[in-house]
Write a protein that holds these residues in place. Structure first.
Motif, PDB file in Angstrom:
ATOM      1  N   ASP A   3      -0.502   4.320  -0.159  1.00 58.47           N
ATOM      2  CA  ASP A   3      -1.376   5.441   0.184  1.00 58.47           C
ATOM      3  C   ASP A   3      -0.589   6.470   0.986  1.00 58.47           C
ATOM      4  O   ASP A   3       0.207   6.127   1.856  1.00 58.47           O
ATOM      5  CB  ASP A   3      -2.575   4.966   1.014  1.00 58.47           C
ATOM      6  N   GLY A   4      -0.814   7.724   0.702  1.00 62.56           N
ATOM      7  CA  GLY A   4      -0.141   8.785   1.431  1.00 62.56           C
ATOM      8  C   GLY A   4       1.205   9.190   0.852  1.00 62.56           C
ATOM      9  O   GLY A   4       1.842  10.101   1.356  1.00 62.56           O
ATOM     10  N   PHE A   5       1.661   8.502  -0.195  1.00 60.60           N
ATOM     11  CA  PHE A   5       2.930   8.846  -0.826  1.00 60.60           C
ATOM     12  C   PHE A   5       2.698   9.836  -1.956  1.00 60.60           C
ATOM     13  O   PHE A   5       1.655   9.832  -2.597  1.00 60.60           O
ATOM     14  CB  PHE A   5       3.622   7.595  -1.398  1.00 60.60           C
ATOM     15  N   ASP A   6       3.682  10.677  -2.210  1.00 63.30           N
ATOM     16  CA  ASP A   6       3.655  11.577  -3.351  1.00 63.30           C
ATOM     17  C   ASP A   6       4.274  10.846  -4.535  1.00 63.30           C
ATOM     18  O   ASP A   6       5.320  10.209  -4.393  1.00 63.30           O
ATOM     19  CB  ASP A   6       4.471  12.842  -3.073  1.00 63.30           C
ATOM     20  N   SER A  47       0.840  -1.188   0.000  1.00 57.37           N
ATOM     21  CA  SER A  47       0.000   0.000   0.000  1.00 57.37           C
ATOM     22  C   SER A  47       0.882   1.247   0.000  1.00 57.37           C
ATOM     23  O   SER A  47       1.691   1.445   0.902  1.00 57.37           O
ATOM     24  CB  SER A  47      -0.921   0.018   1.224  1.00 57.37           C
TER      25      SER A  47
END
Length: 101
Positions: free
Chosen positions: A7-10, A5
């Motif tokens: 999610d939350g990464f640029d 996962s």
């Protein structure tokens, strides 16, 4: 990669938004060398005859900055850790990092 996962990464689409010198310097600092970041799978590597050349760190840096295909992908930076490429060993390291959080 699909089992991890992110999610939350640029994310940066390097084809339309190339890596700049500052980003590359950060990656080099974390990885230890430009060669580590360099992809020999790039089609231009063969077409430019680079496999027959002796390349140094400056060469790797300039090639990565000149064409996005020379950067091994994906590059994931978490805090002060860097994960480079999609080979099995690297993905296991990445999964291990996430399971340890």
């Amino acid at each position: 990669m699909r089992s991890i996962s992110l999610d939350g990464f640029d994310f940066q689409e390097i084809k339309s938004q190339p890596v700049n010198i500052s980003q590359l310097e950060e990656m080099k600092l974390l990885s230890g060398s430009y060669e580590t970041l360099f992809s020999r799978r790039a089609k231009k590597y063969a077409s430019m005859g680079l496999k027959n050349e002796v390349l140094g760190e400056t060469d790797y840096q300039q090639l990565i900055l000149s064409d996005y295909t020379f950067l091994k992908r994906p590059v994931i930076i978490i805090d002060h850790l860097i994960f480079i490429g999609s080979d099995k060993k690297n993905l296991q390291r990445l999964k291990g990092h996430f399971s340890g959080l």
